[in-house]
Design a protein around this motif. Sequence first.
Motif, PDB file in Angstrom:
ATOM      1  N   MET A  71      -8.196  -0.013  -8.341  1.00  0.00           N
ATOM      2  CA  MET A  71      -8.298   0.520  -9.714  1.00  0.00           C
ATOM      3  C   MET A  71      -7.884  -0.422 -10.795  1.00  0.00           C
ATOM      4  O   MET A  71      -7.067  -1.149 -10.772  1.00  0.00           O
ATOM      5  CB  MET A  71      -7.279   1.794  -9.650  1.00  0.00           C
ATOM      6  CG  MET A  71      -7.017   2.555 -10.965  1.00  0.00           C
ATOM      7  SD  MET A  71      -5.634   3.525 -10.758  1.00  0.00           S
ATOM      8  CE  MET A  71      -6.243   5.077 -11.549  1.00  0.00           C
ATOM      9  N   THR A 125      -7.057  -1.667 -14.672  1.00  0.00           N
ATOM     10  CA  THR A 125      -6.406  -0.904 -15.811  1.00  0.00           C
ATOM     11  C   THR A 125      -6.582  -1.890 -16.781  1.00  0.00           C
ATOM     12  O   THR A 125      -6.442  -3.113 -16.877  1.00  0.00           O
ATOM     13  CB  THR A 125      -4.874  -0.652 -15.415  1.00  0.00           C
ATOM     14  OG1 THR A 125      -4.526   0.062 -14.480  1.00  0.00           O
ATOM     15  CG2 THR A 125      -4.100  -0.311 -16.793  1.00  0.00           C
ATOM     16  N   LEU A 173     -13.614   3.411 -21.218  1.00  0.00           N
ATOM     17  CA  LEU A 173     -13.722   4.189 -19.828  1.00  0.00           C
ATOM     18  C   LEU A 173     -14.711   3.701 -18.895  1.00  0.00           C
ATOM     19  O   LEU A 173     -14.822   4.073 -17.892  1.00  0.00           O
ATOM     20  CB  LEU A 173     -13.697   5.495 -20.124  1.00  0.00           C
ATOM     21  CG  LEU A 173     -12.330   6.066 -20.792  1.00  0.00           C
ATOM     22  CD1 LEU A 173     -12.666   7.584 -21.400  1.00  0.00           C
ATOM     23  CD2 LEU A 173     -11.263   5.984 -19.784  1.00  0.00           C
ATOM     24  N   SER A 192     -10.987   1.882 -14.858  1.00  0.00           N
ATOM     25  CA  SER A 192     -10.714   3.284 -14.319  1.00  0.00           C
ATOM     26  C   SER A 192      -9.542   3.776 -15.120  1.00  0.00           C
ATOM     27  O   SER A 192      -9.414   5.198 -15.189  1.00  0.00           O
ATOM     28  CB  SER A 192     -10.581   3.270 -13.040  1.00  0.00           C
ATOM     29  OG  SER A 192      -9.722   2.398 -12.416  1.00  0.00           O
ATOM     30  N   LYS A 193      -8.582   2.990 -15.681  1.00  0.00           N
ATOM     31  CA  LYS A 193      -7.463   3.485 -16.280  1.00  0.00           C
ATOM     32  C   LYS A 193      -7.256   2.671 -17.851  1.00  0.00           C
ATOM     33  O   LYS A 193      -7.426   1.440 -17.643  1.00  0.00           O
ATOM     34  CB  LYS A 193      -6.167   3.197 -15.275  1.00  0.00           C
ATOM     35  CG  LYS A 193      -5.055   3.808 -16.054  1.00  0.00           C
ATOM     36  CD  LYS A 193      -3.636   3.798 -15.392  1.00  0.00           C
ATOM     37  CE  LYS A 193      -2.595   3.961 -16.036  1.00  0.00           C
ATOM     38  NZ  LYS A 193      -1.357   3.734 -15.293  1.00  0.00           N
ATOM     39  N   VAL A 224      -4.965   2.126 -20.944  1.00  0.00           N
ATOM     40  CA  VAL A 224      -3.515   2.226 -21.618  1.00  0.00           C
ATOM     41  C   VAL A 224      -3.688   2.184 -23.062  1.00  0.00           C
ATOM     42  O   VAL A 224      -3.725   0.747 -23.317  1.00  0.00           O
ATOM     43  CB  VAL A 224      -2.317   1.531 -20.878  1.00  0.00           C
ATOM     44  CG1 VAL A 224      -1.074   1.635 -21.759  1.00  0.00           C
ATOM     45  CG2 VAL A 224      -2.233   1.616 -19.487  1.00  0.00           C
ATOM     46  N   SER A 240     -11.634  13.392 -18.944  1.00  0.00           N
ATOM     47  CA  SER A 240     -11.422  11.855 -19.003  1.00  0.00           C
ATOM     48  C   SER A 240      -9.750  11.465 -19.312  1.00  0.00           C
ATOM     49  O   SER A 240      -9.331  10.591 -19.200  1.00  0.00           O
ATOM     50  CB  SER A 240     -12.170  10.832 -19.685  1.00  0.00           C
ATOM     51  OG  SER A 240     -13.320  10.873 -18.928  1.00  0.00           O
ATOM     52  N   ALA A 297      -7.373   9.758 -17.304  1.00  0.00           N
ATOM     53  CA  ALA A 297      -7.398   8.529 -17.325  1.00  0.00           C
ATOM     54  C   ALA A 297      -7.087   7.575 -18.391  1.00  0.00           C
ATOM     55  O   ALA A 297      -6.931   6.414 -18.338  1.00  0.00           O
ATOM     56  CB  ALA A 297      -8.888   8.080 -16.957  1.00  0.00           C
ATOM     57  N   VAL A 298      -6.212   8.260 -19.328  1.00  0.00           N
ATOM     58  CA  VAL A 298      -5.841   7.468 -20.361  1.00  0.00           C
ATOM     59  C   VAL A 298      -4.408   7.893 -20.591  1.00  0.00           C
ATOM     60  O   VAL A 298      -3.887   9.092 -20.456  1.00  0.00           O
ATOM     61  CB  VAL A 298      -6.516   7.644 -21.734  1.00  0.00           C
ATOM     62  CG1 VAL A 298      -5.902   7.276 -22.871  1.00  0.00           C
ATOM     63  CG2 VAL A 298      -7.919   7.573 -21.569  1.00  0.00           C
ATOM     64  N   SER A 299      -3.620   6.742 -20.896  1.00  0.00           N
ATOM     65  CA  SER A 299      -2.026   7.221 -21.190  1.00  0.00           C
ATOM     66  C   SER A 299      -1.823   6.424 -22.645  1.00  0.00           C
ATOM     67  O   SER A 299      -2.574   5.517 -23.028  1.00  0.00           O
ATOM     68  CB  SER A 299      -1.204   6.686 -19.927  1.00  0.00           C
ATOM     69  OG  SER A 299      -1.357   5.346 -19.763  1.00  0.00           O
TER      70      SER A 299
END
Length: 164
Positions: A1, A3, A25, A29-30, A32, A65, A68-70
Motif C-alpha cells: 500500500m 501512501t 488517487l 492507494s492512500k 493524506v 474513494s 482512501a483519503v484522510s
Amino acid sequence: MTTALYPGSFDPMTRGHLDVLVQALNVASKIVVAIGIHPGKAPMFTFDERAEMITASLHEVLPESSGAVSVVAFDKLVVDAARDNDASILIRGLRDGTDLDYEMQMSGMNRQMAPDIQTVFLPAGTASRPITATLVRQIAAMGGDVSAFVPAAVLKALNDRLKR
C-alpha cells in the motif's frame, strides 16, 4: 500500500486542488491531505472547516474513494509530515511554468533532506489552471461569483462565511 502526502493550505479547496487530488488517487492507494498551519497567517477557514470541505468535495466527485483519503494538520517541514504519515510520495500540483520552477526548487531541497521520499508532479486540468485559492478568496470577498472555481461544499461555506 503506497501512501502519498498532498500538502497545501487549501484555504479554500478549489476545483484545481480537487483535480490534483483525484489524479493522486491513481498514483497511490492512500492519500493524506496535509493542511499547513502557519502561526503567522490568519486563514479564512479553520483547519476543521477546511478538512470538512476537502472531505465533502471529494465525496461529491468520488464517493467510493473517500475512505482512501484522510486529512491532517502539519506545522513542520513537509518531509517530516510525510514521514509522520508513512508517506513515500509527495504530490504537487502544477498550473504553469512558474509553479514548475518553484516546485523544482522545493523538490530538490526535499530530496536532499529526504532521499527516500519521491515528489510527483501532477498537471492541473486546463479548466482549473488559472484558479488559485487567493484569487477565489478575493473574488468572493468582493461579491464575485466563484461557483466555477470551487466545489459546491466550498461555495456554500464561502457564502455562509460572507453572509450571502
